[in-house]
Scaffold this active site. Sequence first.
Site, PDB file in Angstrom:
ATOM      1  N   PHE A  37       0.826  -1.218   0.000  1.00 38.95           N
ATOM      2  CA  PHE A  37       0.000   0.000   0.000  1.00 38.95           C
ATOM      3  C   PHE A  37       0.858   1.265   0.000  1.00 38.95           C
ATOM      4  CE2 PHE A  37      -1.629  -3.247   3.032  1.00 38.95           C
ATOM      5  CZ  PHE A  37      -2.460  -3.906   2.153  1.00 38.95           C
ATOM      6  N   HIS A  38       1.947   1.242  -0.766  1.00 45.83           N
ATOM      7  CA  HIS A  38       2.870   2.383  -0.817  1.00 45.83           C
ATOM      8  C   HIS A  38       3.055   2.884  -2.247  1.00 45.83           C
ATOM      9  CE1 HIS A  38       4.979   0.233   2.824  1.00 45.83           C
ATOM     10  NE2 HIS A  38       3.817   0.774   3.166  1.00 45.83           N
ATOM     11  N   PRO A  39       2.001   3.232  -2.975  1.00 47.02           N
ATOM     12  CA  PRO A  39       2.177   3.681  -4.354  1.00 47.02           C
ATOM     13  C   PRO A  39       2.705   5.115  -4.438  1.00 47.02           C
ATOM     14  CG  PRO A  39      -0.128   3.847  -3.753  1.00 47.02           C
ATOM     15  CD  PRO A  39       0.580   3.218  -2.579  1.00 47.02           C
TER      16      PRO A  39
END
Length: 548
Positions: A470-472
């Site tokens: 969840f680190h775009p």
Amino acid sequence: MDRFDYVIVGAGSAGCVLTYRLSEDPNTSVCVLEAGPSDWHPYIHLPAGFIKTFHMKSINWAYQQEVGPWTGGRSIYAPRGKTLGGSSSINGHIYNRGQNLDFDTWAQMGNRGWSYADVLPYFKRLEKRVGEGEDTYRGRDGNLTVTTMDWRDPLCEAFMEGAVSLGIPRNPDYNGAKQEGVSYCQRTIENGLRVSGSTAFLRPAMKRPNLHVQTHAHATEIIFEGKRAVGVRYMKGGRNGTPVEVRANKEVILAGGTYNSPQLLQLSGVGSPDLLQTHGIAVRHALPVGEGLQDHYAPRTVGRVKNIKTINELRRGFSLWIEALKWATQRRGLLSLSPTMVYCFWYSGESPDRSDLQLTFTPASYKEGVQGQLEDQPGMTVASWQQRPESRGYVRIRSKDPFAPPIIQTNYLDAELDRRVVVGGMKLARRLLKSAPLSPYYAYEDFPGPDVNTDDEFLKAVTERGTTTFHPGCTCRMGPVESTWAVVDDQLRVHGMEGLRVVDASVMPRMISANLNASAMMIADRASDLIRGKKPMEAANVPESAVA
């Protein structure tokens, strides 16, 4: 038609900080447009509510990625916050800045003022660190409370002792002089409650008369006059709502995040001419908007547990009632926890000069190897991922419909180096779980399983069960105008346009060795000085020995 000096699209981590700073000037008017609702839901503020908000479409965009070349035919879920506070209202609460190398690389790519020494003062200005930390690196007077995990679990202690037995030292502050080592997580939780961008920055700012926050406002188009952005069109109430226009006297600022900021630019005619023309959108300005997407891709190694209870059991039946009572009376216990307990930063063997792996430990396990749904049987999980991936993907509009979700293709593991590093991470995860200090509790390896031993077998397991962390980032990259890849300059102004900036994680030119919430806030804090024409904070005097 309403007019404000600044119109900010998105009330996420960056948008909240930017709003707080810009509205400090009583002579400046600010409007914030948020597509989602207010952050009233109790699950947002209860730390363990992360498990619930993970799939709540009322406050979560709940996107799906496209099937990638190394995802085993799977479409990976991509949650993003859709409420005041954005993803800081639904994330895992972790506070992690990264290494100095990350930001020095940004500067080396042509971005003046974004080296580690330049950005450290902004990290410090934001932060109210409670606990260990040298004043050289940590702030004590900011709005964002950062505490250290206070849950003491025998499995966590044994995992850290296992790391030490493998030569990985304990590190009292991975946001300090150096990142390498193992420790309990630092998180944005205070007195058993989440500290989001909204609670720390936006809510205090909303007491000011010069700020207007509009929820349920889905931005559909940037309004231009020639090359100048002069406002935003949005639908009040969603697809079937009321069309509204708001004008900006000074600037329109996109803070919608890595997926939504490029989407809005493309819908407004700023992007790849081929893409825009395919969807019947007139090209206002050609830029590589949406290209360069990066994210951390993590397989999760699962061990079965014996001789002790894990979170899997504690969250059921009478045990859960006891934990609920603890939280209600003391703001402690299971409901005050983050989904990750322990952080470990170390080497895969592919990058000997700096640690290139991040591993997390949780005394729990999840169904089908995916966070969000706990298993019934006792388990423990080590997630491992490459900190600075080489692979890049893209975010592109699916159609000219502003309510259609964007196409998200991350291209995980497309680069050969990424595949080697992620396999190295799984091997280290196995060694950690099988270390002597964990042996009283370690029953067997459930995934990938004892039959997986070769690099090819590990890689196959990664493609079957790896998932996003969840680190775009990196879809509106910051860089010089003469580059072929940059969308904004080092002032975060969109190249070739006027009155238009992007201020969120999408401007990162390259992925950092960290979760992104802390840096998204830092980007916004520094941007606020740039926008207001204030002199930037003085660069920090960082000791040469620091390798944070």
